[in-house]
Design a protein around this motif. Structure first.
Motif, short mmCIF file in Angstrom:
data_model
loop_
_atom_site.label_atom_id
_atom_site.label_comp_id
_atom_site.label_asym_id
_atom_site.label_seq_id
_atom_site.Cartn_x
_atom_site.Cartn_y
_atom_site.Cartn_z
N GLY A 10 48.11 32.99 21.68
CA GLY A 10 49.05 34.10 21.66
C GLY A 10 48.25 35.38 21.78
O GLY A 10 47.36 35.63 20.97
N ALA A 11 48.53 36.15 22.84
CA ALA A 11 47.74 37.37 23.09
C ALA A 11 48.62 38.61 23.05
O ALA A 11 48.45 39.54 23.83
CB ALA A 11 47.03 37.26 24.44
N GLY A 12 49.59 38.61 22.12
CA GLY A 12 50.51 39.74 22.00
C GLY A 12 49.91 40.89 21.20
O GLY A 12 48.69 41.08 21.18
N ASP A 36 47.83 32.50 26.48
CA ASP A 36 49.20 33.04 26.39
C ASP A 36 49.96 32.57 27.64
O ASP A 36 49.37 32.50 28.72
CB ASP A 36 49.14 34.58 26.35
CG ASP A 36 50.45 35.20 25.87
OD1 ASP A 36 50.50 35.64 24.69
OD2 ASP A 36 51.41 35.24 26.67
N THR A 41 50.54 39.38 30.31
CA THR A 41 49.87 39.53 29.01
C THR A 41 48.40 39.13 29.13
O THR A 41 47.51 39.82 28.63
CB THR A 41 50.56 38.64 27.95
OG1 THR A 41 51.95 38.93 27.96
CG2 THR A 41 50.00 38.87 26.56
N ASN A 57 46.60 26.28 25.98
CA ASN A 57 46.02 26.49 24.64
C ASN A 57 44.86 25.53 24.36
O ASN A 57 43.87 25.91 23.77
CB ASN A 57 47.10 26.31 23.57
CG ASN A 57 48.17 27.38 23.65
OD1 ASN A 57 47.93 28.46 24.19
ND2 ASN A 57 49.35 27.11 23.11
N ALA A 70 48.31 33.35 16.69
CA ALA A 70 48.96 34.68 16.71
C ALA A 70 50.24 34.64 17.51
O ALA A 70 50.54 35.56 18.26
CB ALA A 70 47.98 35.72 17.26
N LYS A 72 54.61 33.91 17.40
CA LYS A 72 55.73 34.16 16.49
C LYS A 72 55.93 32.95 15.58
O LYS A 72 55.66 31.80 15.99
CB LYS A 72 57.02 34.40 17.29
CG LYS A 72 57.02 35.70 18.07
CD LYS A 72 57.23 36.89 17.16
CE LYS A 72 57.35 38.19 17.93
NZ LYS A 72 57.00 39.36 17.10
N VAL A 79 53.33 24.91 18.81
CA VAL A 79 51.94 25.25 19.19
C VAL A 79 50.95 24.37 18.42
O VAL A 79 50.02 23.80 18.99
CB VAL A 79 51.66 26.76 18.94
CG1 VAL A 79 50.18 27.06 18.94
CG2 VAL A 79 52.39 27.61 19.98
N ALA A 97 50.81 34.21 11.16
CA ALA A 97 52.28 34.12 11.25
C ALA A 97 52.93 34.33 9.89
O ALA A 97 52.53 33.73 8.90
CB ALA A 97 52.67 32.76 11.81
N ALA A 98 53.95 35.17 9.87
CA ALA A 98 54.70 35.39 8.62
C ALA A 98 55.46 34.12 8.25
O ALA A 98 56.03 33.45 9.11
CB ALA A 98 55.67 36.55 8.81
#
Ligand SMILES: NC(=O)C1=CN([C@@H]2O[C@H](COP(=O)(O)OP(=O)(O)OC[C@H]3O[C@@H](n4cnc5c(N)ncnc54)[C@H](OP(=O)(O)O)[C@@H]3O)[C@@H](O)[C@H]2O)C=CC1
Ligand SMILES: O=C(O)[C@@H]1CCC=N1
Length: 272
Positions: A10-12, A36, A41, A57, A70, A72, A79, A97-98
């Motif tokens: 994840g490259a946000g 990503d 991105t 990945n 990284a 969501k 993932v 991640a939250a």
């Protein structure tokens, strides 16, 4: 971290902030990779930081020491399960991640050293703060690696209990948004009191910055700093009394409680 190799899945926004911090700290571009699904991105992060990027990945994590998840929270299960067959036992997994617990990640990844952390968006300016929690599989060297990773974009604070990350999320993870809300409200109130919007905005933002600098650098606490602004029977006292009559402290407690509750709820909902 002179020889540590790191892959970001994840490259946000948050990944780009961390990558920027690591590059500014002197990590070589060759030590960092990112994967990503977004072509744009990947092109952006590659152009900005000179790192190699991947659509796959599994390819990105091949041979690295640290894997930073990284994506969501909603994407974490898929993932993790997809990279599981490609993991090496000694690779440290760092999740930002939250609301995704170490237990859920272990169920999806298998037994793996995991550091779960909660950074915040001021990381973009290297002014972030993060809470970190390590599982017992994490070695002292890996703790150091995780700490250096998060320290590249601000302050890194270790926690002894994973549950405390719900509170960290409520205070500092989501926290920038509360200050932005206050900035919005103060600017709007300034306009209502007759100021041009631009001037009200500048007065508000510079006041926030000045107050934050004072809170960071002063040897007295916020309550004392507030007392020093508040002249008896003056203007500040009138405003503070009005805030308190409206239940300001209780409202803040309720709001942060809602964020912490949501973090725990996400763990329940997304952790299966
Ligand atoms: N924003 C914040 O204030 C904070 C966020 N966090 C946490 O950080 C994490 C990332 O947030 P943020 O950077 O804001 O989100 P972003 O949406 O900016 O970044 C996530 C990136 O992951 C990509 N992605 C989606 N699916 C996959 C996949 N299967 N494999 C690899 N990459 C994938 C997304 O691509 P696409 O857009 O194409 O789907 C996107 O580019 C979240 O878990 C969040 O909880 C933590 C602290 C603060
Ligand atoms: O709102 C969220 O869920 C994420 C986590 C902390 C900040 N943003």
């Amino acid at each position: 971290m002179s020889n540590t190799r790191i892959a970001f899945i994840g490259a946000g926004n948050m990944a780009a902030s961390l990558i920027g911090g690591l590059r500014a700290k002197g990590l070589e571009a060759a030590q960092i990779r990112a994967s990503d699904p977004g072509e744009d991105t990947r092109a952006k992060v590659s152009a900005e930081h000179g790192i190699e990027t991947f659509a796959d990945n599994a390819q990105a994590i091949d041979g690295v020491d640290v894997i930073v998840l990284a994506v969501k929270p909603q994407a974490m299960k898929a993932v993790c399960e997809a990279i599981r067959p490609s993991l090496q036992p000694n690779q440290l997994v760092v999740s930002i991640a939250a609301g995704i617990t170490c237990a859920s990640m272990t169920a999806w990844l298998g037994e793996q050293p995991i550091v779960r952390c909660m950074p915040n968006t001021p990381a973009l300016l290297r002014q972030g703060v993060s809470g970190l929690y390590a599982t017992s599989e994490v070695t002292a060297e890996q703790r150091q690696q995780a700490e250096e990773l998060l320290s590249a974009v601000g302050i890194a604070l270790w926690l002894n209990e994973e549950q405390q990350l719900d509170a960290v999320t409520a205070v500092s993870g989501s926290g920038p948004a509360y200050f932005f809300l206050l900035i919005e409200a103060m600017t709007a109130a300034g306009v209502k009191l007759g100021l041009p919007k631009e001037i009200a905005g500048q007065l508000t933002v510079q006041t926030a910055l000045g107050a934050a600098h004072m809170a960071v650098s002063s040897d007295v606490d916020a309550a004392e700093l507030r007392r020093r602004v508040t002249s008896p029977n003056g203007t500040t006292e009138a405003a503070i009394k009005s805030f308190q009559a409206g239940g300001f402290e209780a409202l803040v407690e309720t709001a942060l409680g809602a964020a912490a509750h949501r973090s725990a709820e996400m763990a329940e909902q997304l952790g299966k």
